[in-house]
Design a protein around this motif. Structure first.
Motif, PDB file in Angstrom:
ATOM      1  N   LEU A  55      30.047   6.963  -0.457  1.00  0.00           N
ATOM      2  CA  LEU A  55      28.723   6.353  -0.278  1.00  0.00           C
ATOM      3  C   LEU A  55      28.751   4.851  -0.550  1.00  0.00           C
ATOM      4  CD1 LEU A  55      26.465   9.075  -1.897  1.00  0.00           C
ATOM      5  CD2 LEU A  55      26.773   8.610   0.527  1.00  0.00           C
ATOM      6  N   GLY A  56      29.845   4.185  -0.187  1.00  0.00           N
ATOM      7  CA  GLY A  56      29.971   2.740  -0.330  1.00  0.00           C
ATOM      8  C   GLY A  56      30.390   2.270  -1.705  1.00  0.00           C
ATOM      9  N   ILE A  57      30.591   3.171  -2.648  1.00  0.00           N
ATOM     10  CA  ILE A  57      31.012   2.813  -3.997  1.00  0.00           C
ATOM     11  C   ILE A  57      32.503   3.100  -4.132  1.00  0.00           C
ATOM     12  CG2 ILE A  57      30.704   3.295  -6.454  1.00  0.00           C
ATOM     13  CD1 ILE A  57      27.872   4.276  -5.702  1.00  0.00           C
ATOM     14  N   PRO A  58      33.329   2.076  -4.430  1.00  0.00           N
ATOM     15  CA  PRO A  58      34.772   2.288  -4.553  1.00  0.00           C
ATOM     16  C   PRO A  58      35.096   3.263  -5.686  1.00  0.00           C
ATOM     17  CG  PRO A  58      34.260  -0.045  -4.489  1.00  0.00           C
ATOM     18  CD  PRO A  58      32.962   0.681  -4.594  1.00  0.00           C
ATOM     19  N   VAL A  59      35.954   4.235  -5.367  1.00  0.00           N
ATOM     20  CA  VAL A  59      36.314   5.259  -6.340  1.00  0.00           C
ATOM     21  C   VAL A  59      37.706   5.020  -6.907  1.00  0.00           C
ATOM     22  CG1 VAL A  59      36.689   7.728  -6.683  1.00  0.00           C
ATOM     23  CG2 VAL A  59      34.829   6.939  -5.222  1.00  0.00           C
ATOM     24  N   ARG A  60      38.700   4.833  -6.036  1.00  0.00           N
ATOM     25  CA  ARG A  60      40.066   4.609  -6.513  1.00  0.00           C
ATOM     26  C   ARG A  60      40.847   3.771  -5.516  1.00  0.00           C
ATOM     27  NH1 ARG A  60      43.822   9.890  -5.669  1.00  0.00           N
ATOM     28  NH2 ARG A  60      44.989   8.709  -4.161  1.00  0.00           N
ATOM     29  N   THR A  61      41.903   3.118  -6.011  1.00  0.00           N
ATOM     30  CA  THR A  61      42.765   2.306  -5.175  1.00  0.00           C
ATOM     31  C   THR A  61      43.870   3.186  -4.614  1.00  0.00           C
ATOM     32  OG1 THR A  61      42.314   0.363  -6.527  1.00  0.00           O
ATOM     33  CG2 THR A  61      44.250   0.286  -5.116  1.00  0.00           C
ATOM     34  N   LEU A  62      43.979   3.213  -3.291  1.00  0.00           N
ATOM     35  CA  LEU A  62      45.014   4.010  -2.645  1.00  0.00           C
ATOM     36  C   LEU A  62      46.327   3.240  -2.566  1.00  0.00           C
ATOM     37  CD1 LEU A  62      42.918   5.457   0.291  1.00  0.00           C
ATOM     38  CD2 LEU A  62      43.486   6.567  -1.856  1.00  0.00           C
ATOM     39  N   HIS A  63      46.243   1.935  -2.244  1.00  0.00           N
ATOM     40  CA  HIS A  63      47.448   1.133  -2.066  1.00  0.00           C
ATOM     41  C   HIS A  63      47.089  -0.332  -2.195  1.00  0.00           C
ATOM     42  CE1 HIS A  63      51.505   0.358  -0.641  1.00  0.00           C
ATOM     43  NE2 HIS A  63      51.033  -0.495   0.236  1.00  0.00           N
ATOM     44  N   LYS A  64      48.021  -1.149  -2.671  1.00  0.00           N
ATOM     45  CA  LYS A  64      47.836  -2.595  -2.672  1.00  0.00           C
ATOM     46  C   LYS A  64      49.147  -3.252  -2.281  1.00  0.00           C
ATOM     47  CE  LYS A  64      48.287  -3.116  -7.666  1.00  0.00           C
ATOM     48  NZ  LYS A  64      47.664  -3.666  -8.855  1.00  0.00           N
ATOM     49  N   TYR A  65      49.039  -4.289  -1.474  1.00  0.00           N
ATOM     50  CA  TYR A  65      50.230  -4.985  -1.005  1.00  0.00           C
ATOM     51  C   TYR A  65      49.928  -6.462  -0.868  1.00  0.00           C
ATOM     52  CZ  TYR A  65      47.915  -4.610   3.553  1.00  0.00           C
ATOM     53  OH  TYR A  65      47.009  -4.678   4.587  1.00  0.00           O
ATOM     54  N   ARG A  66      50.999  -7.243  -0.773  1.00  0.00           N
ATOM     55  CA  ARG A  66      50.845  -8.690  -0.646  1.00  0.00           C
ATOM     56  C   ARG A  66      51.713  -9.196   0.488  1.00  0.00           C
ATOM     57  NH1 ARG A  66      55.107 -11.582  -3.228  1.00  0.00           N
ATOM     58  NH2 ARG A  66      56.513 -10.175  -4.298  1.00  0.00           N
ATOM     59  N   GLU A  67      51.354 -10.347   1.009  1.00  0.00           N
ATOM     60  CA  GLU A  67      52.118 -10.969   2.075  1.00  0.00           C
ATOM     61  C   GLU A  67      52.870 -12.165   1.502  1.00  0.00           C
ATOM     62  OE1 GLU A  67      51.406 -12.934   6.467  1.00  0.00           O
ATOM     63  OE2 GLU A  67      49.832 -11.768   5.519  1.00  0.00           O
ATOM     64  N   THR A  68      54.154 -12.297   1.830  1.00  0.00           N
ATOM     65  CA  THR A  68      54.961 -13.400   1.328  1.00  0.00           C
ATOM     66  C   THR A  68      54.721 -14.647   2.167  1.00  0.00           C
ATOM     67  OG1 THR A  68      56.844 -12.870   2.723  1.00  0.00           O
ATOM     68  CG2 THR A  68      56.747 -11.804   0.575  1.00  0.00           C
ATOM     69  N   TYR A  69      55.338 -15.740   1.748  1.00  0.00           N
ATOM     70  CA  TYR A  69      55.219 -16.999   2.487  1.00  0.00           C
ATOM     71  C   TYR A  69      55.850 -16.895   3.874  1.00  0.00           C
ATOM     72  CZ  TYR A  69      53.977 -19.032  -1.990  1.00  0.00           C
ATOM     73  OH  TYR A  69      53.362 -19.314  -3.176  1.00  0.00           O
ATOM     74  N   TYR A  70      56.785 -15.976   4.032  1.00  0.00           N
ATOM     75  CA  TYR A  70      57.498 -15.840   5.293  1.00  0.00           C
ATOM     76  C   TYR A  70      56.898 -14.784   6.205  1.00  0.00           C
ATOM     77  CZ  TYR A  70      60.735 -18.396   2.398  1.00  0.00           C
ATOM     78  OH  TYR A  70      61.288 -19.316   1.561  1.00  0.00           O
ATOM     79  N   GLY A  71      55.774 -14.183   5.807  1.00  0.00           N
ATOM     80  CA  GLY A  71      55.089 -13.213   6.646  1.00  0.00           C
ATOM     81  C   GLY A  71      55.488 -11.767   6.399  1.00  0.00           C
ATOM     82  N   LYS A  72      56.405 -11.527   5.467  1.00  0.00           N
ATOM     83  CA  LYS A  72      56.790 -10.154   5.145  1.00  0.00           C
ATOM     84  C   LYS A  72      55.724  -9.514   4.261  1.00  0.00           C
ATOM     85  CE  LYS A  72      61.746 -10.922   5.235  1.00  0.00           C
ATOM     86  NZ  LYS A  72      62.987 -10.868   4.455  1.00  0.00           N
ATOM     87  N   VAL A  73      55.562  -8.206   4.375  1.00  0.00           N
ATOM     88  CA  VAL A  73      54.608  -7.470   3.555  1.00  0.00           C
ATOM     89  C   VAL A  73      55.378  -6.715   2.486  1.00  0.00           C
ATOM     90  CG1 VAL A  73      52.868  -5.656   3.564  1.00  0.00           C
ATOM     91  CG2 VAL A  73      52.978  -7.270   5.447  1.00  0.00           C
ATOM     92  N   LYS A  74      54.984  -6.912   1.203  1.00  0.00           N
ATOM     93  CA  LYS A  74      55.664  -6.270   0.088  1.00  0.00           C
ATOM     94  C   LYS A  74      54.664  -5.498  -0.753  1.00  0.00           C
ATOM     95  CE  LYS A  74      59.533  -9.374  -0.615  1.00  0.00           C
ATOM     96  NZ  LYS A  74      60.271 -10.138  -1.624  1.00  0.00           N
ATOM     97  N   ASP A  75      55.146  -4.454  -1.387  1.00  0.00           N
ATOM     98  CA  ASP A  75      54.331  -3.674  -2.303  1.00  0.00           C
ATOM     99  C   ASP A  75      54.136  -4.475  -3.582  1.00  0.00           C
ATOM    100  OD1 ASP A  75      52.912  -1.512  -3.227  1.00  0.00           O
ATOM    101  OD2 ASP A  75      54.685  -0.429  -3.917  1.00  0.00           O
ATOM    102  N   CYS A  76      53.014  -4.331  -4.235  1.00  0.00           N
ATOM    103  CA  CYS A  76      52.730  -5.101  -5.446  1.00  0.00           C
ATOM    104  C   CYS A  76      53.455  -4.572  -6.674  1.00  0.00           C
ATOM    105  CB  CYS A  76      51.228  -5.136  -5.707  1.00  0.00           C
ATOM    106  SG  CYS A  76      50.396  -6.348  -4.683  1.00  0.00           S
ATOM    107  N   GLU A  77      54.189  -3.493  -6.564  1.00  0.00           N
ATOM    108  CA  GLU A  77      54.942  -2.959  -7.700  1.00  0.00           C
ATOM    109  C   GLU A  77      56.125  -3.857  -8.036  1.00  0.00           C
ATOM    110  OE1 GLU A  77      53.970  -0.383  -9.522  1.00  0.00           O
ATOM    111  OE2 GLU A  77      52.230  -0.243  -8.212  1.00  0.00           O
ATOM    112  N   THR A  78      56.572  -4.711  -7.121  1.00  0.00           N
ATOM    113  CA  THR A  78      57.736  -5.558  -7.364  1.00  0.00           C
ATOM    114  C   THR A  78      57.411  -6.769  -8.214  1.00  0.00           C
ATOM    115  OG1 THR A  78      57.360  -6.761  -5.307  1.00  0.00           O
ATOM    116  CG2 THR A  78      58.811  -4.859  -5.206  1.00  0.00           C
ATOM    117  N   CYS A  79      56.135  -7.129  -8.334  1.00  0.00           N
ATOM    118  CA  CYS A  79      55.784  -8.294  -9.161  1.00  0.00           C
ATOM    119  C   CYS A  79      54.723  -7.886 -10.171  1.00  0.00           C
ATOM    120  CB  CYS A  79      55.285  -9.447  -8.302  1.00  0.00           C
ATOM    121  SG  CYS A  79      53.848  -9.070  -7.306  1.00  0.00           S
TER     122      CYS A  79
END
Length: 63
Positions: A35-59
């Protein structure tokens, strides 16, 4: 309006790695919402300076 939906949100965060030290990067959160209220985070990721996508567990969050 849907009962269950998926929300994707991007924001700037301060991160830390051994190679780069402290840096700011865009982190995208994918969250499950009921109903529009965030319940839990399924996944989070970040983009590097070079355009690669990495999981946030590495930092770790800078303290």
């Amino acid at each position: 309006m849907r009962l269950i939906s998926v929300i994707r949100k991007t924001r700037n965060e301060r991160r830390y790695t051994k190679k780069m030290g402290n840096f700011y990067t865009k982190v995208t959160y994918i969250k499950k919402a009921i109903l529009g209220i965030p319940v839990r985070t399924l996944h989070k990721y970040r983009e590097t300076y070079y355009g690669k996508v990495k999981d946030c567990e590495t930092c770790n969050l800078a303290k």
